[in-house]
Design a protein around this motif. Sequence first.
Motif, PDB file in Angstrom:
ATOM      1  N   ILE A   1       1.065  -0.994  -0.059  1.00 33.96           N
ATOM      2  CA  ILE A   1       0.284   0.165   0.071  1.00 33.96           C
ATOM      3  C   ILE A   1       1.009   0.961  -0.308  1.00 33.96           C
ATOM      4  O   ILE A   1       0.788   2.105  -0.733  1.00 33.96           O
ATOM      5  CB  ILE A   1      -1.092   0.119   1.598  1.00 33.96           C
ATOM      6  CG1 ILE A   1      -1.787  -1.445   0.830  1.00 33.96           C
ATOM      7  CG2 ILE A   1      -1.704   1.226   1.821  1.00 33.96           C
ATOM      8  CD1 ILE A   1      -3.028  -1.150  -0.353  1.00 33.96           C
ATOM      9  N   LEU A   2       2.202   1.516   0.533  1.00 33.63           N
ATOM     10  CA  LEU A   2       2.854   2.072   0.749  1.00 33.63           C
ATOM     11  C   LEU A   2       3.189   2.704  -0.552  1.00 33.63           C
ATOM     12  O   LEU A   2       3.343   3.376  -0.569  1.00 33.63           O
ATOM     13  CB  LEU A   2       4.292   2.225   2.145  1.00 33.63           C
ATOM     14  CG  LEU A   2       3.539   2.128   3.660  1.00 33.63           C
ATOM     15  CD1 LEU A   2       4.672   1.954   4.047  1.00 33.63           C
ATOM     16  CD2 LEU A   2       2.755   3.672   3.693  1.00 33.63           C
ATOM     17  N   ASN A   3       3.681   1.507  -1.143  1.00 36.52           N
ATOM     18  CA  ASN A   3       4.640   2.009  -2.631  1.00 36.52           C
ATOM     19  C   ASN A   3       3.623   2.611  -3.549  1.00 36.52           C
ATOM     20  O   ASN A   3       3.522   3.237  -4.557  1.00 36.52           O
ATOM     21  CB  ASN A   3       4.969   0.313  -2.887  1.00 36.52           C
ATOM     22  CG  ASN A   3       6.392   0.281  -1.880  1.00 36.52           C
ATOM     23  OD1 ASN A   3       7.223   0.908  -2.320  1.00 36.52           O
ATOM     24  ND2 ASN A   3       6.590  -0.803  -1.740  1.00 36.52           N
ATOM     25  N   MET A   4       1.904   1.949  -3.919  1.00 36.07           N
ATOM     26  CA  MET A   4       1.130   2.669  -4.646  1.00 36.07           C
ATOM     27  C   MET A   4       0.228   3.226  -4.259  1.00 36.07           C
ATOM     28  O   MET A   4      -0.149   4.363  -4.854  1.00 36.07           O
ATOM     29  CB  MET A   4       0.446   1.093  -4.918  1.00 36.07           C
ATOM     30  CG  MET A   4       0.389  -0.490  -4.780  1.00 36.07           C
ATOM     31  SD  MET A   4      -0.711  -1.042  -4.953  1.00 36.07           S
ATOM     32  CE  MET A   4      -1.946  -1.266  -6.625  1.00 36.07           C
ATOM     33  N   SER A   5       0.646   3.796  -2.666  1.00 35.45           N
ATOM     34  CA  SER A   5       0.056   5.452  -2.463  1.00 35.45           C
ATOM     35  C   SER A   5      -0.114   6.716  -3.112  1.00 35.45           C
ATOM     36  O   SER A   5      -0.914   7.374  -3.465  1.00 35.45           O
ATOM     37  CB  SER A   5       0.365   5.460  -1.009  1.00 35.45           C
ATOM     38  OG  SER A   5       1.987   6.197  -0.834  1.00 35.45           O
ATOM     39  N   GLN A   6       0.851   7.017  -3.404  1.00 37.04           N
ATOM     40  CA  GLN A   6       1.511   8.525  -4.592  1.00 37.04           C
ATOM     41  C   GLN A   6       0.612   8.367  -5.496  1.00 37.04           C
ATOM     42  O   GLN A   6      -0.392   9.051  -5.924  1.00 37.04           O
ATOM     43  CB  GLN A   6       3.088   8.226  -4.826  1.00 37.04           C
ATOM     44  CG  GLN A   6       2.635   9.579  -5.266  1.00 37.04           C
ATOM     45  CD  GLN A   6       5.244   9.994  -5.944  1.00 37.04           C
ATOM     46  OE1 GLN A   6       5.301   8.747  -5.344  1.00 37.04           O
ATOM     47  NE2 GLN A   6       4.988  10.932  -6.538  1.00 37.04           N
ATOM     48  N   ALA A   7       0.733   7.085  -6.438  1.00 37.98           N
ATOM     49  CA  ALA A   7      -0.381   6.532  -7.889  1.00 37.98           C
ATOM     50  C   ALA A   7      -2.047   7.217  -7.926  1.00 37.98           C
ATOM     51  O   ALA A   7      -2.443   7.444  -7.368  1.00 37.98           O
ATOM     52  CB  ALA A   7       0.110   5.626  -8.194  1.00 37.98           C
ATOM     53  N   ILE A   8      -2.201   6.781  -6.354  1.00 35.11           N
ATOM     54  CA  ILE A   8      -4.065   6.321  -5.561  1.00 35.11           C
ATOM     55  C   ILE A   8      -3.750   7.726  -5.502  1.00 35.11           C
ATOM     56  O   ILE A   8      -5.069   8.156  -5.661  1.00 35.11           O
ATOM     57  CB  ILE A   8      -4.095   5.263  -4.822  1.00 35.11           C
ATOM     58  CG1 ILE A   8      -3.778   4.156  -4.936  1.00 35.11           C
ATOM     59  CG2 ILE A   8      -4.946   6.034  -3.758  1.00 35.11           C
ATOM     60  CD1 ILE A   8      -3.304   2.553  -3.678  1.00 35.11           C
ATOM     61  N   GLY A   9      -2.897   8.658  -4.852  1.00 35.09           N
ATOM     62  CA  GLY A   9      -2.873  10.062  -4.203  1.00 35.09           C
ATOM     63  C   GLY A   9      -3.272  10.724  -5.959  1.00 35.09           C
ATOM     64  O   GLY A   9      -4.168  11.821  -5.948  1.00 35.09           O
ATOM     65  N   GLU A  10      -2.676  10.395  -6.956  1.00 34.63           N
ATOM     66  CA  GLU A  10      -2.499  10.979  -8.226  1.00 34.63           C
ATOM     67  C   GLU A  10      -4.106  10.947  -8.678  1.00 34.63           C
ATOM     68  O   GLU A  10      -4.845  12.270  -9.315  1.00 34.63           O
ATOM     69  CB  GLU A  10      -1.628  10.759  -8.936  1.00 34.63           C
ATOM     70  CG  GLU A  10      -0.548  11.324  -8.575  1.00 34.63           C
ATOM     71  CD  GLU A  10       0.443  10.454  -9.617  1.00 34.63           C
ATOM     72  OE1 GLU A  10       0.475  10.232 -10.678  1.00 34.63           O
ATOM     73  OE2 GLU A  10       2.155  11.300  -9.287  1.00 34.63           O
ATOM     74  N   PHE A  11      -4.474   9.534  -8.839  1.00 30.23           N
ATOM     75  CA  PHE A  11      -5.699   9.364  -8.900  1.00 30.23           C
ATOM     76  C   PHE A  11      -6.742  10.583  -8.744  1.00 30.23           C
ATOM     77  O   PHE A  11      -7.927  10.344  -9.425  1.00 30.23           O
ATOM     78  CB  PHE A  11      -6.091   7.677  -9.305  1.00 30.23           C
ATOM     79  CG  PHE A  11      -5.207   6.716  -9.786  1.00 30.23           C
ATOM     80  CD1 PHE A  11      -4.367   7.140 -11.051  1.00 30.23           C
ATOM     81  CD2 PHE A  11      -4.618   5.725  -9.502  1.00 30.23           C
ATOM     82  CE1 PHE A  11      -3.766   6.584 -12.349  1.00 30.23           C
ATOM     83  CE2 PHE A  11      -3.515   4.881 -10.203  1.00 30.23           C
ATOM     84  CZ  PHE A  11      -3.512   5.211 -11.504  1.00 30.23           C
TER      85      PHE A  11
ATOM     86  N   GLN B   1      -7.041  12.986  -7.372  1.00 27.15           N
ATOM     87  CA  GLN B   1      -7.437  14.184  -8.410  1.00 27.15           C
ATOM     88  C   GLN B   1      -8.879  14.552  -9.417  1.00 27.15           C
ATOM     89  O   GLN B   1      -8.713  15.545  -9.545  1.00 27.15           O
ATOM     90  CB  GLN B   1      -5.991  14.652  -8.536  1.00 27.15           C
ATOM     91  CG  GLN B   1      -5.267  15.012  -7.141  1.00 27.15           C
ATOM     92  CD  GLN B   1      -3.421  15.540  -7.385  1.00 27.15           C
ATOM     93  OE1 GLN B   1      -4.297  16.854  -9.093  1.00 27.15           O
ATOM     94  NE2 GLN B   1      -2.787  15.076  -7.256  1.00 27.15           N
ATOM     95  N   TYR B   2      -8.477  12.761  -9.797  1.00 28.04           N
ATOM     96  CA  TYR B   2      -9.677  13.283 -10.877  1.00 28.04           C
ATOM     97  C   TYR B   2     -11.019  12.017 -10.565  1.00 28.04           C
ATOM     98  O   TYR B   2     -11.403  12.032 -11.735  1.00 28.04           O
ATOM     99  CB  TYR B   2      -8.793  12.621 -12.552  1.00 28.04           C
ATOM    100  CG  TYR B   2      -7.261  13.245 -12.343  1.00 28.04           C
ATOM    101  CD1 TYR B   2      -7.684  14.537 -12.991  1.00 28.04           C
ATOM    102  CD2 TYR B   2      -6.169  12.787 -12.352  1.00 28.04           C
ATOM    103  CE1 TYR B   2      -6.218  15.369 -13.450  1.00 28.04           C
ATOM    104  CE2 TYR B   2      -5.305  13.549 -12.934  1.00 28.04           C
ATOM    105  CZ  TYR B   2      -5.324  15.010 -12.785  1.00 28.04           C
ATOM    106  OH  TYR B   2      -4.096  15.538 -12.764  1.00 28.04           O
ATOM    107  N   GLY B   3     -10.677  11.969 -10.301  1.00 29.08           N
ATOM    108  CA  GLY B   3     -11.909  11.208  -9.735  1.00 29.08           C
ATOM    109  C   GLY B   3     -12.050   9.602  -8.744  1.00 29.08           C
ATOM    110  O   GLY B   3     -11.035   9.341  -8.259  1.00 29.08           O
TER     111      GLY B   3
END
Length: 335
Positions: free
Chosen positions: A169-179, A181-183
Amino acid sequence: FGVQDTFDFFHALDMPTKIEAEKRAFPKSDTAQSVWDALVRHMKEGNVTILSQSEADGLETQDNLVSGVRLKNGEILRARSYVLATGGKSRPETGSTGDGFVWLQQIGHTLNTSRPALVPICLEEDWLGELSGLSFPQAKVVVFQNGKRQMSARGKILFTHTGLSGPLILNMSQAIGEFLQYGQVTLSLDFFPQKSIGELDREVQELFAIQKNKQVKNSLAGFVPPILTPVLLRLAQIDPDTPVHSVTKEARASLVRLVKDFPMKVAGLLDEEKAVVTSGGVLLEEIDCKHMRSRLYPNLYLVGDLLDINRPSGGYSLQLCWTTAFVAGTSAAGK
């Protein structure tokens, strides 16, 4: 100054290490105090002067050089070379409050915005408190944004009282944070990615066959951790007091599908106070990375989390700090 150099350094300071799961290294004592003691002892042996109660307030420059470090008490510290190692913005209680970013912007450096990078995820579900502490060493997480699949990965997860954590989860968190922003972002969790839905269904049938007179809430211990059973039954809309022999084929199929496709809605990320590291930092184009020297001020060296370098969980941030600091310190001393 690679990984083995790091081990050799601490071992030479009488701080033994040990390797645990996923090749993660820790002090043998299991306490951060051991690292602290080793580093302080090393600095004292090297006649390093440590100024406590001396909060820095910024850098002074003159003729394209850093000319001093300004303290909040008005004192100016002068040196030939300066190494800035203030960290990013994660865990501000340790001192990394982002001051270094402010000072560098003030003297003309360009920064990518700092955001929480390796950080736990908050979920919307109301059953979170029931699963807090539950972990799976090899789960699969699929990320959807507005219903469209975006990414997936496998690794260790941990349920917390607010959501999900663990290396995956820690490694995926940055990408999830970006997603986010768009929905709307949703997750699908597969507790057993190494097994097919057919294999899991057969396992449940075998369990049910030998426990057909038990209540279903007491019959899944060999299938999933007991802490997970009440939540699974609720989501599958199965009365936990139902005798196993009365569980329909459709209900059993619903239960098995859940362990392969456990849905969750992402509410957001925890803030910088809970992040392992933050992303962003000084653009690498402004750094001579061979010496970790600023291209704007040739007597200023920048290291560690001040730099715009993303890295996964697993000790990479620590190694980044040690490697860049060794290069910076060696270069500054040589200069």
